[in-house]
Write a protein that holds these residues in place. Structure first.
Motif, PDB file in Angstrom:
ATOM      1  N   LEU A 110       0.841  -1.202   0.000  1.00 58.85           N
ATOM      2  CA  LEU A 110       0.000   0.000   0.000  1.00 58.85           C
ATOM      3  C   LEU A 110       0.879   1.256   0.000  1.00 58.85           C
ATOM      4  CD1 LEU A 110      -2.824   1.216   0.046  1.00 58.85           C
ATOM      5  CD2 LEU A 110      -2.737   1.098   2.551  1.00 58.85           C
ATOM      6  N   GLY A 111       1.935   1.227   0.793  1.00 59.28           N
ATOM      7  CA  GLY A 111       2.869   2.354   0.814  1.00 59.28           C
ATOM      8  C   GLY A 111       3.544   2.558  -0.528  1.00 59.28           C
TER       9      GLY A 111
ATOM     10  N   THR B 200       0.695   5.515 -18.109  1.00 55.07           N
ATOM     11  CA  THR B 200       0.714   4.052 -18.149  1.00 55.07           C
ATOM     12  C   THR B 200       1.636   3.488 -17.070  1.00 55.07           C
ATOM     13  OG1 THR B 200       0.234   4.043 -20.507  1.00 55.07           O
ATOM     14  CG2 THR B 200       1.236   2.045 -19.594  1.00 55.07           C
ATOM     15  N   GLN B 201       2.830   4.034 -16.984  1.00 59.17           N
ATOM     16  CA  GLN B 201       3.811   3.544 -16.020  1.00 59.17           C
ATOM     17  C   GLN B 201       3.298   3.692 -14.588  1.00 59.17           C
ATOM     18  OE1 GLN B 201       7.408   5.901 -15.767  1.00 59.17           O
ATOM     19  NE2 GLN B 201       8.649   4.107 -15.218  1.00 59.17           N
ATOM     20  N   ILE B 202       2.862   4.878 -14.223  1.00 64.37           N
ATOM     21  CA  ILE B 202       2.391   5.135 -12.861  1.00 64.37           C
ATOM     22  C   ILE B 202       1.109   4.358 -12.587  1.00 64.37           C
ATOM     23  CG2 ILE B 202       1.515   6.899 -11.271  1.00 64.37           C
ATOM     24  CD1 ILE B 202       3.383   8.900 -12.855  1.00 64.37           C
ATOM     25  N   GLY B 203       0.176   4.402 -13.515  1.00 67.42           N
ATOM     26  CA  GLY B 203      -1.107   3.724 -13.312  1.00 67.42           C
ATOM     27  C   GLY B 203      -0.966   2.219 -13.202  1.00 67.42           C
ATOM     28  N   ASP B 204      -0.219   1.614 -14.114  1.00 62.85           N
ATOM     29  CA  ASP B 204      -0.079   0.153 -14.109  1.00 62.85           C
ATOM     30  C   ASP B 204       0.709  -0.341 -12.902  1.00 62.85           C
ATOM     31  OD1 ASP B 204      -1.460   0.242 -16.477  1.00 62.85           O
ATOM     32  OD2 ASP B 204       0.175  -0.517 -17.722  1.00 62.85           O
ATOM     33  N   ILE B 205       1.803   0.325 -12.599  1.00 62.45           N
ATOM     34  CA  ILE B 205       2.635  -0.146 -11.488  1.00 62.45           C
ATOM     35  C   ILE B 205       1.943   0.094 -10.148  1.00 62.45           C
ATOM     36  CG2 ILE B 205       4.831   0.160 -10.286  1.00 62.45           C
ATOM     37  CD1 ILE B 205       6.077   0.655 -13.077  1.00 62.45           C
ATOM     38  N   SER B 206       1.310   1.243  -9.973  1.00 61.77           N
ATOM     39  CA  SER B 206       0.603   1.476  -8.702  1.00 61.77           C
ATOM     40  C   SER B 206      -0.583   0.522  -8.577  1.00 61.77           C
ATOM     41  CB  SER B 206       0.165   2.932  -8.558  1.00 61.77           C
ATOM     42  OG  SER B 206      -0.727   3.306  -9.586  1.00 61.77           O
ATOM     43  N   ALA B 207      -1.225   0.178  -9.688  1.00 57.43           N
ATOM     44  CA  ALA B 207      -2.329  -0.786  -9.651  1.00 57.43           C
ATOM     45  C   ALA B 207      -1.830  -2.166  -9.214  1.00 57.43           C
ATOM     46  CB  ALA B 207      -2.998  -0.884 -11.019  1.00 57.43           C
ATOM     47  N   PHE B 208      -0.660  -2.558  -9.671  1.00 54.79           N
ATOM     48  CA  PHE B 208      -0.058  -3.828  -9.262  1.00 54.79           C
ATOM     49  C   PHE B 208       0.083  -3.867  -7.738  1.00 54.79           C
ATOM     50  CE2 PHE B 208       3.722  -6.142  -7.943  1.00 54.79           C
ATOM     51  CZ  PHE B 208       3.671  -7.331  -8.646  1.00 54.79           C
TER      52      PHE B 208
ATOM     53  N   THR C  31      -3.324  -3.739  -5.865  1.00 52.65           N
ATOM     54  CA  THR C  31      -4.032  -5.022  -5.950  1.00 52.65           C
ATOM     55  C   THR C  31      -3.480  -6.023  -4.944  1.00 52.65           C
ATOM     56  OG1 THR C  31      -4.570  -4.670  -8.270  1.00 52.65           O
ATOM     57  CG2 THR C  31      -4.629  -6.945  -7.473  1.00 52.65           C
ATOM     58  N   VAL C  32      -2.161  -6.124  -4.855  1.00 61.00           N
ATOM     59  CA  VAL C  32      -1.550  -7.032  -3.875  1.00 61.00           C
ATOM     60  C   VAL C  32      -1.965  -6.625  -2.466  1.00 61.00           C
ATOM     61  CG1 VAL C  32       0.623  -7.806  -2.844  1.00 61.00           C
ATOM     62  CG2 VAL C  32       0.417  -7.650  -5.325  1.00 61.00           C
ATOM     63  N   SER C  33      -1.919  -5.328  -2.179  1.00 60.58           N
ATOM     64  CA  SER C  33      -2.262  -4.848  -0.843  1.00 60.58           C
ATOM     65  C   SER C  33      -3.712  -5.143  -0.481  1.00 60.58           C
ATOM     66  CB  SER C  33      -2.001  -3.333  -0.750  1.00 60.58           C
ATOM     67  OG  SER C  33      -2.321  -2.863   0.534  1.00 60.58           O
ATOM     68  N   VAL C  34      -4.626  -4.824  -1.361  1.00 62.23           N
ATOM     69  CA  VAL C  34      -6.060  -5.034  -1.080  1.00 62.23           C
ATOM     70  C   VAL C  34      -6.370  -6.526  -0.958  1.00 62.23           C
ATOM     71  CG1 VAL C  34      -8.387  -4.787  -2.038  1.00 62.23           C
ATOM     72  CG2 VAL C  34      -6.807  -2.842  -2.065  1.00 62.23           C
ATOM     73  N   ALA C  35      -5.857  -7.336  -1.880  1.00 60.43           N
ATOM     74  CA  ALA C  35      -6.127  -8.778  -1.821  1.00 60.43           C
ATOM     75  C   ALA C  35      -5.579  -9.374  -0.528  1.00 60.43           C
ATOM     76  CB  ALA C  35      -5.521  -9.485  -3.029  1.00 60.43           C
TER      77      ALA C  35
ATOM     78  N   VAL D 196      -4.026 -14.219  -5.139  1.00 56.73           N
ATOM     79  CA  VAL D 196      -3.963 -13.067  -6.056  1.00 56.73           C
ATOM     80  C   VAL D 196      -2.580 -12.434  -5.986  1.00 56.73           C
ATOM     81  CG1 VAL D 196      -4.895 -10.776  -6.579  1.00 56.73           C
ATOM     82  CG2 VAL D 196      -6.442 -12.635  -5.920  1.00 56.73           C
ATOM     83  N   GLY D 197      -2.144 -12.100  -4.777  1.00 57.46           N
ATOM     84  CA  GLY D 197      -0.818 -11.508  -4.600  1.00 57.46           C
ATOM     85  C   GLY D 197       0.287 -12.461  -5.012  1.00 57.46           C
ATOM     86  N   ALA D 198       0.127 -13.737  -4.652  1.00 53.77           N
ATOM     87  CA  ALA D 198       1.135 -14.735  -5.022  1.00 53.77           C
ATOM     88  C   ALA D 198       1.268 -14.832  -6.535  1.00 53.77           C
ATOM     89  CB  ALA D 198       0.776 -16.094  -4.423  1.00 53.77           C
ATOM     90  N   LEU D 199       0.138 -14.808  -7.231  1.00 49.93           N
ATOM     91  CA  LEU D 199       0.171 -14.879  -8.690  1.00 49.93           C
ATOM     92  C   LEU D 199       0.860 -13.646  -9.284  1.00 49.93           C
ATOM     93  CD1 LEU D 199      -0.606 -16.292 -11.307  1.00 49.93           C
ATOM     94  CD2 LEU D 199      -2.821 -15.155 -11.185  1.00 49.93           C
ATOM     95  N   LEU D 200       0.551 -12.471  -8.763  1.00 53.51           N
ATOM     96  CA  LEU D 200       1.183 -11.256  -9.281  1.00 53.51           C
ATOM     97  C   LEU D 200       2.687 -11.251  -9.028  1.00 53.51           C
ATOM     98  CD1 LEU D 200      -1.537  -8.629  -8.358  1.00 53.51           C
ATOM     99  CD2 LEU D 200      -0.746  -9.187 -10.649  1.00 53.51           C
ATOM    100  N   PHE D 201       3.103 -11.568  -7.801  1.00 51.64           N
ATOM    101  CA  PHE D 201       4.539 -11.598  -7.511  1.00 51.64           C
ATOM    102  C   PHE D 201       5.242 -12.698  -8.301  1.00 51.64           C
ATOM    103  CE2 PHE D 201       3.663  -9.465  -3.290  1.00 51.64           C
ATOM    104  CZ  PHE D 201       4.317  -8.293  -3.628  1.00 51.64           C
ATOM    105  N   GLY D 202       4.629 -13.883  -8.355  1.00 49.30           N
ATOM    106  CA  GLY D 202       5.224 -14.985  -9.099  1.00 49.30           C
ATOM    107  C   GLY D 202       5.349 -14.668 -10.572  1.00 49.30           C
ATOM    108  N   ALA D 203       4.310 -14.075 -11.142  1.00 54.30           N
ATOM    109  CA  ALA D 203       4.345 -13.701 -12.556  1.00 54.30           C
ATOM    110  C   ALA D 203       5.418 -12.645 -12.813  1.00 54.30           C
ATOM    111  CB  ALA D 203       2.981 -13.195 -13.012  1.00 54.30           C
ATOM    112  N   ALA D 204       5.568 -11.701 -11.898  1.00 53.90           N
ATOM    113  CA  ALA D 204       6.611 -10.677 -12.067  1.00 53.90           C
ATOM    114  C   ALA D 204       7.992 -11.324 -12.083  1.00 53.90           C
ATOM    115  CB  ALA D 204       6.522  -9.637 -10.952  1.00 53.90           C
ATOM    116  N   ALA D 205       8.233 -12.279 -11.184  1.00 56.16           N
ATOM    117  CA  ALA D 205       9.533 -12.964 -11.149  1.00 56.16           C
ATOM    118  C   ALA D 205       9.759 -13.762 -12.438  1.00 56.16           C
ATOM    119  CB  ALA D 205       9.610 -13.879  -9.926  1.00 56.16           C
ATOM    120  N   VAL D 206       8.728 -14.445 -12.903  1.00 58.28           N
ATOM    121  CA  VAL D 206       8.850 -15.226 -14.143  1.00 58.28           C
ATOM    122  C   VAL D 206       9.103 -14.292 -15.332  1.00 58.28           C
ATOM    123  CG1 VAL D 206       7.544 -16.641 -15.792  1.00 58.28           C
ATOM    124  CG2 VAL D 206       7.517 -17.204 -13.353  1.00 58.28           C
ATOM    125  N   MET D 207       8.387 -13.196 -15.411  1.00 57.63           N
ATOM    126  CA  MET D 207       8.550 -12.285 -16.543  1.00 57.63           C
ATOM    127  C   MET D 207       9.903 -11.581 -16.507  1.00 57.63           C
ATOM    128  SD  MET D 207       6.014 -13.084 -18.239  1.00 57.63           S
ATOM    129  CE  MET D 207       6.285 -11.978 -19.598  1.00 57.63           C
TER     130      MET D 207
END
Length: 143
Positions: free
Chosen positions: A28-29, A57-65, A68-72, A87-98
């Motif tokens: 969230l921070g 795009t950069q600010i919106g997409d990254i802050s949304a990421f 989303t992790v924080s709220v979930a 939800v958070g696990a999928l986002l973090f895992g996908a970021a590491a894979v990408m």
């Protein structure tokens, strides 16, 4: 289940709860920082802040990421909501894979300092989801 087994499970759940609350607050921070001071937020990830629609795009997409992790992760703190951790696990895992795929494709250096925390947080969130699901199953079995 013996008293010691119950106590061990309770401690594990407590540790996961503390870790996941910390993840939720940190994310969230980070999301807020992308809105409040995007230049510093970009620099913390070794990025240059884009301009114009690129910045949007950069600010919106990254802050949304991060939001989303924080709220979930916060939603999961309620009883019976362990699935939100995935939800958070999928986002973090996908970021590491990408990030790894980007390195393999030759587009960027290997981002160890980002990939390791992403993998660790993925494991924490999956572990928390499983321990909370086990807790719910145990509570149903006892009743």
């Amino acid at each position: 289940m013996t008293y010691l087994e119950k106590e061990k499970r309770h401690r594990m759940i407590l540790v996961f709860r503390i870790l996941t609350i910390l993840i939720a607050v940190m994310m969230l921070g980070t999301a807020a920082n992308w809105i409040i001071d995007p230049t510093a937020a970009a620099a913390s990830l070794r990025m240059d802040l884009l301009t114009g629609m690129g910045a949007s795009t950069q600010i919106g997409d990254i802050s949304a990421f991060f939001l989303t992790v924080s709220v979930a992760t916060a939603l999961e703190q309620r009883p019976g909501q362990a699935h939100w951790f995935y939800v958070g696990a999928l986002l973090f895992g996908a970021a590491a894979v990408m990030r790894t795929a980007v390195f393999v494709a030759g587009h960027a250096p290997f981002g160890t300092e980002f990939i390791v925390p992403e993998v660790v947080m993925t494991l924490i969130l999956v572990g928390a989801a499983r321990s909370r699901a086990d807790e719910a199953a145990g509570a149903r079995a006892e009743s």
